[in-house]
Design a protein around this motif. Structure first.
Motif, PDB file in Angstrom:
ATOM      1  N   ASP A 168      -2.668 -28.351  74.079  1.00  0.00           N
ATOM      2  CA  ASP A 168      -3.886 -27.654  73.662  1.00  0.00           C
ATOM      3  C   ASP A 168      -5.069 -28.008  74.555  1.00  0.00           C
ATOM      4  O   ASP A 168      -5.959 -27.186  74.764  1.00  0.00           O
ATOM      5  CB  ASP A 168      -4.204 -27.948  72.193  1.00  0.00           C
ATOM      6  CG  ASP A 168      -4.254 -29.436  71.884  1.00  0.00           C
ATOM      7  OD1 ASP A 168      -3.804 -30.244  72.716  1.00  0.00           O
ATOM      8  OD2 ASP A 168      -4.723 -29.791  70.788  1.00  0.00           O
ATOM      9  N   ASP A 183       0.964 -25.141  73.215  1.00  0.00           N
ATOM     10  CA  ASP A 183       0.183 -25.540  72.048  1.00  0.00           C
ATOM     11  C   ASP A 183      -1.200 -24.897  72.148  1.00  0.00           C
ATOM     12  O   ASP A 183      -2.044 -25.343  72.915  1.00  0.00           O
ATOM     13  CB  ASP A 183       0.078 -27.068  71.985  1.00  0.00           C
ATOM     14  CG  ASP A 183      -0.411 -27.573  70.637  1.00  0.00           C
ATOM     15  OD1 ASP A 183      -0.764 -26.738  69.786  1.00  0.00           O
ATOM     16  OD2 ASP A 183      -0.439 -28.802  70.436  1.00  0.00           O
ATOM     17  N   GLU A 184      -1.412 -23.838  71.400  1.00  0.00           N
ATOM     18  CA  GLU A 184      -2.686 -23.088  71.381  1.00  0.00           C
ATOM     19  C   GLU A 184      -3.142 -22.694  72.794  1.00  0.00           C
ATOM     20  O   GLU A 184      -4.272 -22.969  73.206  1.00  0.00           O
ATOM     21  CB  GLU A 184      -3.783 -23.924  70.710  1.00  0.00           C
ATOM     22  CG  GLU A 184      -3.575 -24.160  69.227  1.00  0.00           C
ATOM     23  CD  GLU A 184      -3.826 -22.930  68.363  1.00  0.00           C
ATOM     24  OE1 GLU A 184      -4.121 -21.849  68.921  1.00  0.00           O
ATOM     25  OE2 GLU A 184      -3.715 -23.043  67.136  1.00  0.00           O
ATOM     26  N   LEU A 230      -6.406 -20.128  73.017  1.00  0.00           N
ATOM     27  CA  LEU A 230      -7.637 -20.451  72.310  1.00  0.00           C
ATOM     28  C   LEU A 230      -8.828 -20.384  73.264  1.00  0.00           C
ATOM     29  O   LEU A 230      -8.805 -20.941  74.361  1.00  0.00           O
ATOM     30  CB  LEU A 230      -7.537 -21.844  71.702  1.00  0.00           C
ATOM     31  CG  LEU A 230      -8.470 -22.192  70.542  1.00  0.00           C
ATOM     32  CD1 LEU A 230      -8.208 -21.271  69.353  1.00  0.00           C
ATOM     33  CD2 LEU A 230      -8.288 -23.641  70.143  1.00  0.00           C
ATOM     34  N   LYS A 232      -0.421 -13.105  77.689  1.00  0.00           N
ATOM     35  CA  LYS A 232       0.523 -12.605  76.678  1.00  0.00           C
ATOM     36  C   LYS A 232       1.565 -11.682  77.310  1.00  0.00           C
ATOM     37  O   LYS A 232       2.757 -11.772  76.991  1.00  0.00           O
ATOM     38  CB  LYS A 232      -0.232 -11.876  75.561  1.00  0.00           C
ATOM     39  CG  LYS A 232      -0.938 -12.811  74.590  1.00  0.00           C
ATOM     40  CD  LYS A 232      -1.556 -12.050  73.433  1.00  0.00           C
ATOM     41  CE  LYS A 232      -2.777 -11.284  73.853  1.00  0.00           C
ATOM     42  NZ  LYS A 232      -3.464 -10.642  72.696  1.00  0.00           N
ATOM     43  N   SER A 270       2.663 -22.687  69.470  1.00  0.00           N
ATOM     44  CA  SER A 270       1.910 -23.049  68.278  1.00  0.00           C
ATOM     45  C   SER A 270       0.541 -22.380  68.330  1.00  0.00           C
ATOM     46  O   SER A 270      -0.140 -22.430  69.356  1.00  0.00           O
ATOM     47  CB  SER A 270       1.743 -24.575  68.203  1.00  0.00           C
ATOM     48  OG  SER A 270       0.891 -24.935  67.128  1.00  0.00           O
ATOM     49  N   THR A 271       0.150 -21.742  67.248  1.00  0.00           N
ATOM     50  CA  THR A 271      -1.146 -21.070  67.228  1.00  0.00           C
ATOM     51  C   THR A 271      -1.655 -20.937  65.800  1.00  0.00           C
ATOM     52  O   THR A 271      -0.878 -20.931  64.842  1.00  0.00           O
ATOM     53  CB  THR A 271      -1.056 -19.675  67.881  1.00  0.00           C
ATOM     54  OG1 THR A 271      -2.360 -19.084  67.921  1.00  0.00           O
ATOM     55  CG2 THR A 271      -0.116 -18.765  67.114  1.00  0.00           C
ATOM     56  N   HIS A 272      -2.978 -20.826  65.669  1.00  0.00           N
ATOM     57  CA  HIS A 272      -3.606 -20.487  64.395  1.00  0.00           C
ATOM     58  C   HIS A 272      -4.017 -19.013  64.370  1.00  0.00           C
ATOM     59  O   HIS A 272      -4.504 -18.522  63.349  1.00  0.00           O
ATOM     60  CB  HIS A 272      -4.851 -21.345  64.172  1.00  0.00           C
ATOM     61  CG  HIS A 272      -4.557 -22.773  63.821  1.00  0.00           C
ATOM     62  ND1 HIS A 272      -3.977 -23.143  62.632  1.00  0.00           N
ATOM     63  CD2 HIS A 272      -4.755 -23.923  64.514  1.00  0.00           C
ATOM     64  CE1 HIS A 272      -3.840 -24.458  62.598  1.00  0.00           C
ATOM     65  NE2 HIS A 272      -4.301 -24.951  63.721  1.00  0.00           N
TER      66      HIS A 272
END
Length: 243
Positions: free
Chosen positions: A81, A157-158, A161, A172, A188-190
């Protein structure tokens, strides 16, 4: 294939991740979800070999994390991240350093560096010092470094962001194509909007345990009454323990 078996991780006597079991097949784009403190980053750090499991095993493409550590790590590209970059090196120098750590020969190193710098549209900035780069450019260099030895398994990891929309879309698009070529991603993402567009499988953690491991077809069939992934994630999985 990635196989995680009975993975358990304690930190200072506290159980962070407990008894995780899941498999990821070649070509899958897996999104790792969970609230803050769910154990996502600990799981990722254990999978990529930064942190050793308290117990359990992880196997990637036939290599065991504990028994074949060097070959195991060669299978993985990792973007944390907060990527660690040498700010007083140029982008090209940083990638040359990473390539040398992988023992890539000069010809292959130069070929891959040029390929990824051009792919992520930062070739014209390769001789600028990293401390002059924007956040998005630093993310691109970190991704170039993760790909330099052409791993089959990419762990992120993110990674999207705080990126501007154009940079995020380019990354992407690349990640989707990377999986279409038979490679594997664990991300991993929110940002559920990102997850919804990219995933072939969703793995959800809560309090260090696995509460859901569902492919897209299962989700679209089992939760066909739900409007989007956010409703499924919040309403059906986290609140009801995955049932």
């Amino acid at each position: 294939m990635i196989k995680v078996s009975n993975l358990h991780k304690e930190i200072e006597g506290k159980n962070i991740v407990g008894d995780l079991n899941f498999e990821i097949n070649d070509g899958e784009f897996v999104i790792l979800l969970g609230p803050n403190g769910a154990g996502k980053t600990t799981t990722i750090k254990t999978i990529v070999g930064i942190s050793r499991p308290t117990s359990g095993t992880i196997n990637i493409n036939g290599y065991d994390a504990q028994k074949n550590e060097i070959e195991y790590k060669k299978q993985i590209g990792y973007v944390p991240d907060v990527p660690f970059l040498y700010d007083k090196l140029t982008g090209q120098e940083h990638l040359q350093l990473v390539a040398s750590l992988w023992n890539l020969n000069r010809e292959k190193s130069s070929e891959n560096i040029d390929k990824y710098l051009k792919l992520f549209e930062i070739y014209d900035k390769k001789d600028d010092y990293i401390y002059t780069y924007s956040f998005g450019m630093k993310q691109k260099i970190a991704l170039c470094a993760a790909l330099i030895n052409e791993p089959k398994f990419l762990v992120l990891d993110e990674p999207l962001l705080n990126l501007d929309p154009i940079v995020a879309k380019n990354i992407k698009d690349f990640l989707v194509d990377y999986c279409r070529r038979g490679n594997t991603i664990l991300l991993s993402t929110h940002i559920l909007e990102v997850a919804e567009k990219l995933y072939t499988k969703i793995i959800i953690l809560k309090n260090g345990t696995l509460v859901a491991n569902l492919d897209r077809n299962t989700i679209e069939t089992q939760y066909s009454d739900k409007y989007n992934l956010e409703d499924i994630f919040v309403g059906n999985i986290l609140e009801n323990g995955g049932k």
